[in-house]
Write an enzyme that holds these catalytic residues in place. Structure first.
Site, PDB file in Angstrom:
ATOM      1  N   SER A 274       0.844  -1.195   0.000  1.00 45.28           N
ATOM      2  CA  SER A 274       0.000   0.000   0.000  1.00 45.28           C
ATOM      3  C   SER A 274       0.877   1.243   0.000  1.00 45.28           C
ATOM      4  O   SER A 274       2.090   1.174   0.221  1.00 45.28           O
ATOM      5  CB  SER A 274      -0.878   0.020   1.250  1.00 45.28           C
ATOM      6  OG  SER A 274      -0.062   0.275   2.385  1.00 45.28           O
ATOM      7  N   LYS A 275       0.228   2.362  -0.250  1.00 45.03           N
ATOM      8  CA  LYS A 275       0.950   3.632  -0.225  1.00 45.03           C
ATOM      9  C   LYS A 275       1.575   3.844   1.146  1.00 45.03           C
ATOM     10  O   LYS A 275       2.674   4.373   1.270  1.00 45.03           O
ATOM     11  CB  LYS A 275      -0.008   4.774  -0.551  1.00 45.03           C
ATOM     12  CG  LYS A 275       0.675   6.126  -0.585  1.00 45.03           C
ATOM     13  CD  LYS A 275      -0.269   7.209  -0.962  1.00 45.03           C
ATOM     14  CE  LYS A 275      -0.619   8.150   0.176  1.00 45.03           C
ATOM     15  NZ  LYS A 275       0.493   8.656   0.963  1.00 45.03           N
ATOM     16  N   ARG A 276       0.857   3.419   2.179  1.00 45.09           N
ATOM     17  CA  ARG A 276       1.363   3.590   3.541  1.00 45.09           C
ATOM     18  C   ARG A 276       2.679   2.826   3.752  1.00 45.09           C
ATOM     19  O   ARG A 276       3.563   3.290   4.458  1.00 45.09           O
ATOM     20  CB  ARG A 276       0.319   3.149   4.567  1.00 45.09           C
ATOM     21  CG  ARG A 276      -0.316   4.333   5.276  1.00 45.09           C
ATOM     22  CD  ARG A 276      -1.435   3.901   6.207  1.00 45.09           C
ATOM     23  NE  ARG A 276      -2.522   3.271   5.472  1.00 45.09           N
ATOM     24  CZ  ARG A 276      -2.983   2.042   5.698  1.00 45.09           C
ATOM     25  NH1 ARG A 276      -2.452   1.307   6.643  1.00 45.09           N
ATOM     26  NH2 ARG A 276      -3.984   1.563   4.979  1.00 45.09           N
ATOM     27  N   ASP A 279       5.397   4.977   2.416  1.00 45.39           N
ATOM     28  CA  ASP A 279       5.709   6.088   3.333  1.00 45.39           C
ATOM     29  C   ASP A 279       6.537   5.572   4.506  1.00 45.39           C
ATOM     30  O   ASP A 279       7.507   6.184   4.931  1.00 45.39           O
ATOM     31  CB  ASP A 279       4.416   6.726   3.867  1.00 45.39           C
ATOM     32  CG  ASP A 279       3.608   7.381   2.755  1.00 45.39           C
ATOM     33  OD1 ASP A 279       4.177   7.592   1.665  1.00 45.39           O
ATOM     34  OD2 ASP A 279       2.402   7.650   2.967  1.00 45.39           O
ATOM     35  N   TYR A 286       3.819   5.370  -6.063  1.00 46.33           N
ATOM     36  CA  TYR A 286       3.121   6.006  -7.186  1.00 46.33           C
ATOM     37  C   TYR A 286       4.080   6.163  -8.365  1.00 46.33           C
ATOM     38  O   TYR A 286       5.293   6.307  -8.178  1.00 46.33           O
ATOM     39  CB  TYR A 286       2.595   7.384  -6.790  1.00 46.33           C
ATOM     40  CG  TYR A 286       1.391   7.350  -5.867  1.00 46.33           C
ATOM     41  CD1 TYR A 286       0.670   6.174  -5.654  1.00 46.33           C
ATOM     42  CD2 TYR A 286       0.964   8.505  -5.226  1.00 46.33           C
ATOM     43  CE1 TYR A 286      -0.437   6.154  -4.819  1.00 46.33           C
ATOM     44  CE2 TYR A 286      -0.146   8.493  -4.389  1.00 46.33           C
ATOM     45  CZ  TYR A 286      -0.840   7.315  -4.183  1.00 46.33           C
ATOM     46  OH  TYR A 286      -1.931   7.310  -3.365  1.00 46.33           O
TER      47      TYR A 286
END
Ligand code: GLU
Length: 516
Positions: A274-276, A279, A286
């Site tokens: 996931s994007k998390r 991070d 992305y």
């Protein structure tokens, strides 16, 4: 298998149908690398089979719509070289390609399903639904509950007509059959089956007249004559609903071939990336930078982080596919040539950022200076470094490209070619610096002239070192620090040639003063 189940097997016939595939993102934010991989596999399959690659924007969920996301998606595809044949901006024979612009076409299908008994009107207000959720544990609208709700299955016909005539807000829900196994063939997963008793009565048409994803995707895949649906595995649980809709709408024979792609997993393999995770672990997920228009939050993309599009495409292709050999580096043309669905794996593919950088490094190494020039120029411009003539920059690129993983590394690895070092790694030189070494470098500088090759400079260096009673090895590091500022870089005589005699001499003099 339970004996009283009806079993329907839908094996889509792989006929001489023209290959038409679609990438169908919802414009809800940044484009995850899994989304780009879906686009890529669609594209490769289309190109391999002389087919058509369609970009369709699925924007029927107005609550999740994000301004600018469609343009962003188009720009990511363009960066990756995944040019659609038909799209909202290009148009095409099956347009419009934005579902919100096709709104008027969906209601007839919802009505057709109601008329044939495969769907029904549901008039429950949100308060009523809320009350039922409180009353019934794990409430879902379906087999077990539809009989106690306010819908056209429980109300009498006259009441339903009256409610419709007075424009009472309502949705249309699919009536999922009881005790059936919906089976179909997925090109990657083989035979798959779903128990209808575990599926709820999904909304097909919302109160605002917009279709939901389930109705729109089936209606449009048919209208656009889509032959194969390549999409992420997360959509597999939706497939039985889609298969039922294809059947109930009378289009069973036209159903596309299903191809659910393996998930892209977190680096430790525990769940979907996931994007998390990006991070948290400090890497992008992305394709390009994405700025959330509401919060202004910027999420970094592969492009801006210094990935070449060729490398990004290459690494995505290898997430769940290989050509059966150990080959890992593929250019787009070769991917098109070698791509086959049989070689897509069922198992999820772990994402490894170190490996991603390896791909980029390999692509940087294998690209010609001229190909890298536009990217590298941009990186230097962003760092406010004037690089002068392209021919000169191209030579520098050739000297340092083997040392770069990311395009931005060209700045760190090459800035000293354009600006003399402002400070030196004195720790590397000072402890062993002597007046004799200073004298050697004075003498060496006086022998330098333009037009001398790296080999000539090295030869002179060795002869002079011997004359000054030094081993050349003792003097190489100081020379490097004089020209570069630090202990890194390509061959030091190559650097000197690139700088030219005057600049090299000046740097030697300046450094001697600093070292003394
Ligand atoms: N709109 C869906 C998405 O956002 C498309 C899923 C599909 O390809 O059917 O991914």
């Amino acid at each position: 298998m339970k004996a009283n189940y009806k079993i329907y097997i839908f094996a889509a016939v792989i006929m001489e149908k023209k290959v038409r595939v679609r990438f169908a993102p919802s414009p809800t934010g940044g484009l995850h690398l899994g989304g780009v991989r879906t686009a890529l596999f669609n594209y490769l399959f289309a190109k391999k089979h002389n087919g058509t690659f369609v970009l369709r924007i699925e924007d029927t969920d107005q609550t999740r719509f994000v301004d600018g996301a469609e343009e962003y998606i188009a720009s990511c595809l363009e960066w990756c070289g995944l040019k659609p044949d038909e799209s909202p901006s290009l148009g095409g024979p099956f347009g419009p390609y934005r579902q919100s612009e096709r709104k008027a076409t969906y209601r007839q299908y919802a009505e057709q399903l109601v008329a044939s008994g495969h769907a029904y009107y549901a008039f429950d207000t949100s308060e009523e639904l809320e009350a039922k959720r409180k009353e019934i544990p794990n409430f879902t609208y379906g087999l077990a509950t539809r009989a106690v709700m306010r819908n056209s299955l429980t109300l009498d016909a006259a009441e339903v007509s009256a409610l419709l005539a007075s424009n009472t807000p309502h949705v249309v829900r699919i009536k999922i059959p009881e005790n059936e196994l919906v089976s179909f063939t997925d090109l990657i997963r083989g035979h798959v089956s779903f128990d209808t008793n575990l599926i709820d009565d999904k909304v097909l048409l919302k109160a605002d007249g917009m279709p939901t994803y389930h109705l729109a995707v089936v209606a449009d895949d048919r209208a656009m004559e889509i032959s194969h649906v390549f999409r992420g595995e997360e959509w597999l649980p939706s497939a039985p609903i889609h298969v039922l809709l294809w059947r109930y709408l009378g289009w069973g024979d036209e159903m596309p071939v299903w191809v659910h792609l393996p998930l892209i997993l977190k680096p430790d393999g525990n769940g979907k990336l996931s994007k998390r995770d990006g991070d948290r672990l400090g890497f992008p997920v992305y394709a390009q930078n994405w700025t959330d228009p509401k919060t202004g939050d910027l999420t970094k993309g592969f492009k801006e982080l210094g990935f070449m599009p060729e490398a990004f495409v290459n690494l995505l292709a290898m997430l769940g596919w290989n050509d059966g050999t150990d080959q890992e580096l593929f250019a787009m043309a070769e991917l098109i040539d070698k791509f086959s669905v049989e070689r897509i794996s069922k198992a999820g593919a772990k994402f490894d950022f170190e490996k991603a950088k390896w791909y980029n490094h390999e692509w940087i190494k294998k690209s010609k200076a001229q190909e890298l020039l536009p990217f590298v120029k941009e990186a230097f411009a962003a760092a406010d470094t004037e690089t002068g003539e392209d021919v000169q920059l191209a030579k520098v690129i050739d000297l340092i490209k083997d040392r770069c993983n990311l395009l931005g590394d060209f700045v760190a690895q090459g800035a000293y070619f354009f600006n003399a070092p402002g400070n030196y790694d004195l720790d590397a030189v000072k402890p062993k610096w002597t007046a004799e070494k200073a004298a050697f470098f004075e003498a060496y500088a006086s022998e330098l002239e333009d037009g001398q090759s790296a080999a000539v400079l090295e030869e002179k260096f060795k002869i002079l070192a011997a004359a000054h009673n030094f081993k050349p090895g003792e003097l190489m590091l100081p020379l490097r620090v004089m020209l570069v500022g630090g202990k890194f870089g390509p061959g030091v005589f190559d650097i000197a040639v690139s700088l030219g005699a005057a600049e090299t001499i000046e740097r030697i003099h300046k450094a001697i003063a600093a070292f003394n």
